[in-house]
Design a protein around this motif. Structure first.
Motif, PDB file in Angstrom:
ATOM      1  N   UNK A 204       0.834  -1.210   0.000  1.00  0.00           N
ATOM      2  CA  UNK A 204       0.000   0.000   0.000  1.00  0.00           C
ATOM      3  C   UNK A 204       0.863   1.252   0.000  1.00  0.00           C
ATOM      4  N   UNK A 205       1.867   1.240   0.849  1.00  0.00           N
ATOM      5  CA  UNK A 205       2.708   2.424   0.982  1.00  0.00           C
ATOM      6  C   UNK A 205       3.401   2.742  -0.346  1.00  0.00           C
TER       7      UNK A 205
ATOM      8  N   UNK B 172      -7.437   2.493  -3.007  1.00  0.00           N
ATOM      9  CA  UNK B 172      -8.049   1.232  -3.423  1.00  0.00           C
ATOM     10  C   UNK B 172      -7.229   0.061  -2.901  1.00  0.00           C
ATOM     11  N   UNK B 173      -5.900   0.171  -3.041  1.00  0.00           N
ATOM     12  CA  UNK B 173      -5.043  -0.938  -2.632  1.00  0.00           C
ATOM     13  C   UNK B 173      -4.961  -1.037  -1.105  1.00  0.00           C
ATOM     14  N   UNK B 174      -4.908   0.110  -0.441  1.00  0.00           N
ATOM     15  CA  UNK B 174      -4.793   0.080   1.019  1.00  0.00           C
ATOM     16  C   UNK B 174      -5.997  -0.583   1.652  1.00  0.00           C
ATOM     17  N   UNK B 175      -7.183  -0.140   1.251  1.00  0.00           N
ATOM     18  CA  UNK B 175      -8.393  -0.735   1.803  1.00  0.00           C
ATOM     19  C   UNK B 175      -8.533  -2.165   1.283  1.00  0.00           C
ATOM     20  N   UNK B 176      -8.126  -2.351   0.008  1.00  0.00           N
ATOM     21  CA  UNK B 176      -8.155  -3.702  -0.560  1.00  0.00           C
ATOM     22  C   UNK B 176      -7.215  -4.650   0.160  1.00  0.00           C
ATOM     23  N   UNK B 177      -6.058  -4.134   0.574  1.00  0.00           N
ATOM     24  CA  UNK B 177      -5.091  -4.980   1.276  1.00  0.00           C
ATOM     25  C   UNK B 177      -5.642  -5.383   2.637  1.00  0.00           C
TER      26      UNK B 177
ATOM     27  N   UNK C   5      -1.150  -8.579  10.218  1.00  0.00           N
ATOM     28  CA  UNK C   5      -0.878  -7.801   9.011  1.00  0.00           C
ATOM     29  C   UNK C   5      -2.064  -6.930   8.653  1.00  0.00           C
ATOM     30  N   UNK C   6      -3.278  -7.480   8.806  1.00  0.00           N
ATOM     31  CA  UNK C   6      -4.467  -6.695   8.477  1.00  0.00           C
ATOM     32  C   UNK C   6      -4.528  -5.461   9.364  1.00  0.00           C
ATOM     33  N   UNK C   7      -4.179  -5.621  10.636  1.00  0.00           N
ATOM     34  CA  UNK C   7      -4.237  -4.455  11.516  1.00  0.00           C
ATOM     35  C   UNK C   7      -3.156  -3.441  11.142  1.00  0.00           C
ATOM     36  N   UNK C   8      -2.020  -3.937  10.657  1.00  0.00           N
ATOM     37  CA  UNK C   8      -0.981  -3.005  10.210  1.00  0.00           C
ATOM     38  C   UNK C   8      -1.422  -2.265   8.952  1.00  0.00           C
ATOM     39  N   UNK C   9      -2.182  -2.956   8.110  1.00  0.00           N
ATOM     40  CA  UNK C   9      -2.696  -2.293   6.910  1.00  0.00           C
ATOM     41  C   UNK C   9      -3.658  -1.181   7.311  1.00  0.00           C
ATOM     42  N   UNK C  10      -4.530  -1.463   8.285  1.00  0.00           N
ATOM     43  CA  UNK C  10      -5.462  -0.438   8.761  1.00  0.00           C
ATOM     44  C   UNK C  10      -4.676   0.762   9.287  1.00  0.00           C
ATOM     45  N   UNK C  11      -3.643   0.479  10.051  1.00  0.00           N
ATOM     46  CA  UNK C  11      -2.818   1.560  10.591  1.00  0.00           C
ATOM     47  C   UNK C  11      -2.225   2.406   9.462  1.00  0.00           C
ATOM     48  N   UNK C  12      -1.624   1.720   8.471  1.00  0.00           N
ATOM     49  CA  UNK C  12      -0.944   2.444   7.401  1.00  0.00           C
ATOM     50  C   UNK C  12      -1.918   3.361   6.671  1.00  0.00           C
ATOM     51  N   UNK C  13      -3.143   2.883   6.456  1.00  0.00           N
ATOM     52  CA  UNK C  13      -4.126   3.668   5.717  1.00  0.00           C
ATOM     53  C   UNK C  13      -4.625   4.833   6.566  1.00  0.00           C
TER      54      UNK C  13
ATOM     55  N   UNK D  85       2.183  -2.857  -7.673  1.00  0.00           N
ATOM     56  CA  UNK D  85       3.517  -2.693  -7.086  1.00  0.00           C
ATOM     57  C   UNK D  85       4.555  -2.670  -8.203  1.00  0.00           C
ATOM     58  N   UNK D  86       4.390  -3.578  -9.148  1.00  0.00           N
ATOM     59  CA  UNK D  86       5.337  -3.635 -10.268  1.00  0.00           C
ATOM     60  C   UNK D  86       5.241  -2.363 -11.104  1.00  0.00           C
ATOM     61  N   UNK D  87       4.012  -1.881 -11.321  1.00  0.00           N
ATOM     62  CA  UNK D  87       3.836  -0.630 -12.066  1.00  0.00           C
ATOM     63  C   UNK D  87       4.508   0.521 -11.306  1.00  0.00           C
TER      64      UNK D  87
END
Lengths: 473, 294
Positions: A105-106, A119-124, A333-341, A399-401
């Motif tokens: 996401x970052x 989209x990716x952050x919430x999707x992640x 990991x899901x909680x870390x994703x929530x944090x990052x977003x 990510x590749x893009x």
């Protein structure tokens, strides 16, 4: 802590004193707010990757995969490993350039902008929620198998209720447990690898006819050729989602330019090899059709066929450990994703609040654990797995893009200490492979995945249009 | 780590002290106050560097008398906060960083008011020990302080074990107390078959080394005995003193700052204990010490 650490110290923002070259700061220093200790070495990184991944591929999928692709299911797993490797290398480069929690996401939000980032952050976050729910159903199946081995017959299939119970327990544990679990994770991974190595060596020798009765080889490719193989590759790709978890703890990893790529690529290679051999052994022990009939705990029956009850028990224990560690890692990991977003104001900041008493992100953990429990209750193993894969594969593609984009723009702050070899080629193939794999999913899974992403985008348009993240590093 | 920094040769600790303010001048406003008092390397080239670890968010504060005790030291005030595995380190920093730093700066100001020079470090970590080890190494600290309350430090007990740590022990004691009125008691616990003469000569060498470094001979006393349990003996003698200086135990790759003996002494003594660190190994060995790989 090697001598080259000095080159990748993170000292963003502040100009160097004029009398010396840019100061080398290994540990993430934020003036006025303190620095962060890097405590995860290569072994720890590998354990995170392997521990997150190995639960699904070996202990949940063999039956399901063999049913749809026959012995060629090993090919499906190999395809998954190649896709994962194509993404792991660009991801490593980005992670050494931006060692922050949030991982994919970052990188996407900084490389491609807020819209794709949201989209990716919430999707992640939701992708990990789906993955966790899937692991929990697997964990429930193995816990149910314990009753079966003990000879207790239950009136209903206990997999789903047990999975839900584990989901609640793990969430509560992660909020209140202050014991550090890293060493436990390492121990679990080692025990698992030992059990699996013994079991698979025995199984391979048996399958090759070294002892026991030589089994009749089945037709390798299923009727229908490569299409079912690719479909199966799409289904089982969930088994590889864990390698990206290493990137989400990039800020905690020592000597990241060496340890990050090694941990990501290494863990994909290790689990990929185990997966391929497992399917080979499993399909040699039984015909694929019969294997499919055993469902999620097919490996228990394979072990029973080789070494009787002790083998079955060993695999039940290993399965419990593996699915437990995968489910636990995904909730965190899901909680870390929530944090990052939420740190980026794409979600209300209260979502990332820590409680001082336990030091844990209780809101984010709740936002992970709650939906996980609900989804686990559906018991839709294949759908859960595929939706998780769809959401992750979109992220991997982007990510590749992002790598291509950042290399072309090469902004001043973009100074990765690891550079992906043949970057443009690998990233291009990675994008292509990730997005193509989605095409082989069931329409329902693609639909749910797309709905999640549309909802995420709508949320972004509603809540966070004024947030500008591109290049904000 | 620091040894890759061209300005910081590891084998010259005074240079580290001299380098430290440049290192952190921009880190914390506190250093501005410190620098107003003068660069430590200029006014006191022999200030021993002492690491003072403090769990800053758990209500730990400066015990009484500790600032006076450290008046002649270069203090590395290492605030740390241990965060559980399930929390991202930067998440904790974001939420608690400013508060912790403000608290640390308050403590640093108290220390520098008493005369010490101070470097402030604040670390969010999953492993406190790894952090403390790294900071000892980066700042080339002579000793780590196990802080406990103390009145005006009038007498100090130096537990002498052998020739090995002699140079560092005396550097610390002389650096901290040579210019104060504190008396220094050297104590050596004889081993089972160690002849008395050997112990006496060890105490004499130590005394001479302290005098060389500017401690007045009148301020030095010695005790030699042959106890059954050396640690308890140290703790017992410590009761008559205000502070204890002792060496690290078990020369192993992994360094336990609060290793058993010093911890035991600190617990029974209830006063401040300086744990003198061994000479840090060269870079190669430091690499083996990598935390998280055990």
């Amino acid at each position: 802590m090697g001598p080259d650490d000095a080159t990748k110290r993170d000292d963003r923002g502040d100009p160097a004193p004029p009398d010396q070259p840019a100061p080398a700061v290994e540990h993430d220093r934020d003036r006025g707010e303190g620095e962060l200790e890097r405590t995860i070495g290569l072994v720890g990184g590998l354990a995170i990757g392997i521990g997150t991944m190995i639960g699904a591929g070996i202990f949940v999928f063999p039956g399901l995969a063999a049913e749809s692709a026959g012995p060629a299911a090993s090919l499906s797993f190999a395809i998954g490993a190649v896709v994962a490797l194509l993404v792991a290398l660009p991801l490593s480069e980005l992670a050494t350039a931006m060692p922050r929690s949030g991982g994919g996401y970052f990188f996407i939000s900084r490389g491609l902008g807020t819209g794709p980032g949201a989209v990716i952050g919430i999707g992640l976050w939701l992708g990990l929620v789906f993955a966790s729910a899937f692991y929990l159903v697997g964990l429930g199946s193995y816990a149910g198998q314990v009753f079966a081995e003990a000879g207790i017959s239950l009136p209903v299939d206990p997999a789903v209720p047990l999975g839900v119970a584990f989901g609640v327990a793990l969430t509560v544990l992660s909020v209140f447990g202050t014991e550090n679990t890293a060493s436990l994770q390492n121990a679990i991974v080692i025990v698992l690898l030992v059990i699996l190595t013994l079991f698979l060596s025995y199984g391979s020798l048996d399958a090759l006819g070294v002892f026991g009765t030589e089994s009749t080889p089945e037709r390798f490719l299923p009727p229908g050729g490569m299409v079912p193989v690719l479909r199966t590759a799409a289904l089982v790709f969930t088994s590889y989602l864990g390698f990206a978890q290493v990137a989400t703890v990039a800020g905690d990893i020592t000597d990241p330019s060496r340890n990050l790529p090694l941990a990501m690529v290494g863990s994909v290679l290790v689990v990929g090899a185990f997966y391929v051999v497992t399917i080979f052994v499993a399909t040699s022990a039984f015909g694929s059709a019969r294997l499919g009939g055993f469902g999620e705990t097919a490996m228990v029956e394979v072990a029973r066929a080789f070494v009787g009850l002790p083998g079955a028990l060993a695999i039940v224990v290993a399965g419990l450990l593996a699915t437990f560690s995968s489910a636990n890692a995904s909730i965190l990991s899901a909680s870390r994703a929530v944090y990052a977003v939420s740190r980026d104001d794409l979600l209300p900041t209260s979502a990332s609040r820590l409680n001082l008493r336990y030091g844990t992100p209780h809101v984010a953990l709740g936002m992970a654990g709650g939906p996980i429990v609900v989804l686990a209750a559906t018991g839709q193993v294949e759908l859960l797995a595929e939706v998780a894969s769809v959401l992750h594969l979109v992220m991997y593609g982007l990510v590749c893009v992002a790598l291509i984009q950042l290399r072309r723009e090469s902004p001043e702050w973009y100074t990765p200490s690891f550079r992906c070899p043949a970057g443009f080629l690998v990233a291009g193939l990675g994008t292509l492979a990730s997005l193509s794999l989605i095409a082989f999913m069931q329409p329902a899974s693609i639909g749910v995945g797309a709905a999640v992403m549309v909802a995420a985008y709508a949320w972004y348009r509603y809540y966070a249009t004024d947030v500008e993240l591109k290049g904000a590093f | 780590m620091t040894d890759t920094d061209p300005t910081t040769p590891t084998d010259a600790p005074t240079d580290t002290a001299a380098d430290a303010p440049t290192d952190t001048a921009a880190d914390a406003p506190t250093d501005t106050a410190t620098e107003a008092d003068g660069d430590p390397s200029i006014d006191r080239p022999d200030r021993p560097t002492v690491l003072y670890p403090i769990r800053v968010l758990e209500g730990e504060s400066l015990p009484t008398g500790i600032a006076e005790l450290l008046a002649n030291a270069h203090v590395v005030l290492a605030g740390y906060h241990v965060i559980p595995e399930q929390t991202a380190a930067d998440q904790a920093r974001e939420q608690f960083g400013e508060r912790a730093m403000a608290k640390l700066e308050e403590f640093a100001a108290a220390l520098s008011d008493a005369g010490a020079t101070v470097d402030v470090r604040l670390v969010f970590t999953h492993e406190a020990q790894a952090t403390i080890n790294r900071l000892i190494y980066e700042h080339d600290c002579l000793a780590v302080l196990v802080p406990n309350g103390v009145d005006v430090p009038e007498s100090v007990l130096l537990a002498v074990r052998g020739d090995v740590g002699l140079d560092r022990n005396t550097r610390l004691v002389a650096g901290l107390f040579a210019t104060t009125d504190a008396t220094i008691t050297l104590y050596h616990a004889l081993d089972g078959d160690e002849p008395d003469a050997e112990g006496e000569s060890l105490l004499e060498t130590t005394t001479a080394a302290l005098v060389d470094r500017g401690v007045s001979p009148e301020a030095i006393e010695t005790i030699l005995d042959r106890p059954d349990a050396p640690i308890e003996a140290i703790a017992g003698h410590a009761a008559d003193h205000d502070a204890v200086v002792m060496g690290e135990t078990d020369p192993s790759v992994t360094t336990f700052v609060f290793g058993m003996p010093s911890e035991q002494v600190a617990e029974r003594f209830l006063g401040p204990v300086f744990v003198v660190q061994r000479e840090r190994p060269g870079e190669g060995q430091a690499g083996d010490d990598e935390p998280g790989e055990e």
